[in-house]
Design a protein around this motif. Structure first.
Motif, PDB file in Angstrom:
ATOM      1  N   VAL A 267      49.143  48.278  22.362  1.00  0.00           N
ATOM      2  CA  VAL A 267      47.864  47.585  22.240  1.00  0.00           C
ATOM      3  C   VAL A 267      48.027  46.074  22.190  1.00  0.00           C
ATOM      4  CG1 VAL A 267      46.701  49.535  21.164  1.00  0.00           C
ATOM      5  CG2 VAL A 267      47.862  47.838  19.716  1.00  0.00           C
ATOM      6  N   ILE A 268      49.162  45.597  21.679  1.00  0.00           N
ATOM      7  CA  ILE A 268      49.349  44.147  21.572  1.00  0.00           C
ATOM      8  C   ILE A 268      49.468  43.478  22.947  1.00  0.00           C
ATOM      9  CG2 ILE A 268      50.366  44.169  19.267  1.00  0.00           C
ATOM     10  CD1 ILE A 268      53.127  43.960  20.657  1.00  0.00           C
ATOM     11  N   TYR A 269      49.668  44.284  24.008  1.00  0.00           N
ATOM     12  CA  TYR A 269      49.762  43.732  25.360  1.00  0.00           C
ATOM     13  C   TYR A 269      48.393  43.617  26.038  1.00  0.00           C
ATOM     14  CZ  TYR A 269      54.857  44.389  25.180  1.00  0.00           C
ATOM     15  OH  TYR A 269      56.202  44.339  24.853  1.00  0.00           O
ATOM     16  N   ALA A 270      47.383  44.256  25.486  1.00  0.00           N
ATOM     17  CA  ALA A 270      46.065  44.290  26.130  1.00  0.00           C
ATOM     18  C   ALA A 270      45.515  42.903  26.466  1.00  0.00           C
ATOM     19  CB  ALA A 270      45.077  45.057  25.255  1.00  0.00           C
ATOM     20  N   PRO A 271      45.636  41.902  25.570  1.00  0.00           N
ATOM     21  CA  PRO A 271      45.069  40.583  25.888  1.00  0.00           C
ATOM     22  C   PRO A 271      45.659  39.925  27.129  1.00  0.00           C
ATOM     23  CG  PRO A 271      45.476  40.763  23.529  1.00  0.00           C
ATOM     24  CD  PRO A 271      46.119  41.959  24.172  1.00  0.00           C
ATOM     25  N   ALA A 272      46.840  40.349  27.546  1.00  0.00           N
ATOM     26  CA  ALA A 272      47.494  39.713  28.690  1.00  0.00           C
ATOM     27  C   ALA A 272      46.631  39.775  29.941  1.00  0.00           C
ATOM     28  CB  ALA A 272      48.845  40.384  28.953  1.00  0.00           C
ATOM     29  N   PHE A 273      45.877  40.854  30.103  1.00  0.00           N
ATOM     30  CA  PHE A 273      45.182  41.079  31.367  1.00  0.00           C
ATOM     31  C   PHE A 273      43.882  40.277  31.447  1.00  0.00           C
ATOM     32  CE2 PHE A 273      47.831  44.678  30.251  1.00  0.00           C
ATOM     33  CZ  PHE A 273      48.711  44.643  31.323  1.00  0.00           C
ATOM     34  N   GLY A 274      43.127  40.245  30.365  1.00  0.00           N
ATOM     35  CA  GLY A 274      41.948  39.393  30.344  1.00  0.00           C
ATOM     36  C   GLY A 274      42.330  37.929  30.467  1.00  0.00           C
ATOM     37  N   LEU A 275      43.427  37.563  29.826  1.00  0.00           N
ATOM     38  CA  LEU A 275      43.916  36.181  29.895  1.00  0.00           C
ATOM     39  C   LEU A 275      44.320  35.828  31.326  1.00  0.00           C
ATOM     40  CD1 LEU A 275      44.884  33.520  28.638  1.00  0.00           C
ATOM     41  CD2 LEU A 275      47.013  34.682  27.995  1.00  0.00           C
ATOM     42  N   ARG A 276      45.010  36.737  31.991  1.00  0.00           N
ATOM     43  CA  ARG A 276      45.422  36.474  33.369  1.00  0.00           C
ATOM     44  C   ARG A 276      44.201  36.307  34.280  1.00  0.00           C
ATOM     45  NH1 ARG A 276      49.913  40.283  35.856  1.00  0.00           N
ATOM     46  NH2 ARG A 276      48.315  41.900  35.691  1.00  0.00           N
ATOM     47  N   GLY A 277      43.208  37.178  34.110  1.00  0.00           N
ATOM     48  CA  GLY A 277      42.000  37.061  34.917  1.00  0.00           C
ATOM     49  C   GLY A 277      41.265  35.763  34.662  1.00  0.00           C
ATOM     50  N   TYR A 278      41.176  35.387  33.410  1.00  0.00           N
ATOM     51  CA  TYR A 278      40.465  34.166  33.023  1.00  0.00           C
ATOM     52  C   TYR A 278      41.130  32.934  33.625  1.00  0.00           C
ATOM     53  CZ  TYR A 278      37.905  31.034  29.807  1.00  0.00           C
ATOM     54  OH  TYR A 278      37.093  30.063  29.264  1.00  0.00           O
ATOM     55  N   GLN A 279      42.449  32.910  33.579  1.00  0.00           N
ATOM     56  CA  GLN A 279      43.167  31.718  34.037  1.00  0.00           C
ATOM     57  C   GLN A 279      43.199  31.591  35.560  1.00  0.00           C
ATOM     58  OE1 GLN A 279      45.994  29.572  31.268  1.00  0.00           O
ATOM     59  NE2 GLN A 279      46.980  31.561  31.537  1.00  0.00           N
TER      60      GLN A 279
END
Length: 353
Positions: A267-279
């Protein structure tokens, strides 16, 4: 906040008077402070009847400003819950609403009443949190951030809400409503960290009007047969928490909730994907990237503690405990990480998944 009373028959008459629709079906939806009803008219049109709580209804210009924000996004190509014009030629009406169980002449006023466009589809909460859909959510959020940078409102500039991350430290007063001593300790440490690393440095972050609650309950998704029959973001709903704040907060809120039902890996990896999309559309500087960890934890604390407090006040309202189902374990997992190492993994997630 004053909770809006239920009164289905009255609401049907209200819709007839204000919008000249006859209602075939009305179903109440989940809500925190307002009453929201999914309506189907006799001519098969669908809407959301939104009756705003007394406190926010009484704030001069607030609901007009929220309507203006929604229309700004709509005019810039976003699928949002557009307010409908009533029989008085306005997007908003203030109404006296009778309380259930009281005499007919017993009224509580005024409540803001709006009829909003219904966006068919599923809530993001109802589908698997895949890396692909989370990345797309990040992209949509970034585009919304860019659009809102050109929107301004004196009312929303001055507004603060209970759910603003700017007020995350307020939940310290309710920490004792959390049952577990371990959880209380994590909350205290997380809020202290947020105060030290974020709140004391607010001037370093770019500000704009933000959605304020870009989570899995406010994102509508749908399958697109032309795009491989996968789920894609269709629309954005519920702008009731919009206010002026660091634009980073909208991203942190989305990343926080993306953790809760992520099953494609730790679960700690989940933010990586929204962050990648945002950037892909909005570049974050080092200050913003380094603040993400503390902001995500602070939002989790805020949601969990306010949920525990609201449940104590009203044990029948199970909606307020939605985050608690997976939130405490997610908060502990984040809290046990080294922030710099975790950020590095988010930014280089393909090496880890």
């Amino acid at each position: 906040m004053g909770i809006v009373p239920k009164n289905v028959e009255f609401n049907k008459q209200l819709v007839k008077r204000l919008y000249n629709y006859d209602i075939q079906h009305m179903k109440e939806l989940n809500g925190y402070d307002d009453r929201n009803y999914h309506l189907i008219t006799t001519d098969s049109k669908e809407f959301i009847l939104k009756i705003t709580n007394k406190l926010e209804s009484s704030q001069e210009g607030l609901l007009d400003s929220l309507n203006s924000l929604i229309l700004h996004l709509y005019n810039n190509g976003f699928k949002v819950t557009v307010p409908q014009i009533n029989t008085n030629g306005k997007y908003l009406s203030f109404e006296d609403i009778p309380q259930e169980g009281q005499q007919e002449n017993a009224i509580e006023k005024p409540y803001g009443v709006r009829l909003l466009e219904y966006i068919p589809g599923e809530l993001l909460r109802g589908i698997p949190f895949t890396p692909e859909i989370l990345e797309e959510c990040g992209q949509v959020l970034a585009k919304m951030t860019i659009t809102l940078q050109s929107y301004d409102s004196d009312v929303l500039q001055k507004r603060t809400t209970e759910w603003s991350l700017l007020r995350a430290l307020d939940v310290r007063q309710y920490i004792d409503d959390v049952e577990s001593e371990e959880n209380r300790c994590i909350v205290r440490q997380s809020l202290d960290e947020f105060e030290r690393t974020v709140m004391s440095r607010l001037h370093e972050f770019k500000h704009c009007i933000i959605h304020g609650d870009f989570n899995e309950m406010n994102i509508i998704v749908d399958k697109n047969l032309k795009m491989g029959n996968d789920y894609h973001v269709k629309g954005i709903i519920d702008f009731g928490d919009s206010h002026y704040a660091p634009q980073l907060f909208d991203l942190a809120i989305h990343l926080c909730y993306s953790i809760l039902m992520f099953t494609a890996g730790p679960v700690i990896y989940a933010p990586a994907f929204g962050l990648r999309g945002y950037q892909k559309f909005v570049d974050l500087n080092n200050n913003e990237l380094n603040a993400l960890y503390s902001c995500i934890k602070a939002r989790l604390c805020q949601s969990l503690v306010l949920g525990a407090h609201s449940s104590k006040l009203d044990p029948t309202n199970t909606y307020v405990l939605t985050t608690a189902k997976t939130g405490w374990s997610a908060l502990k997992a984040l809290h046990d990480c080294n922030p710099k190492d975790l950020l590095s993994k988010w930014l280089n997630i393909d090496k880890y998944m």
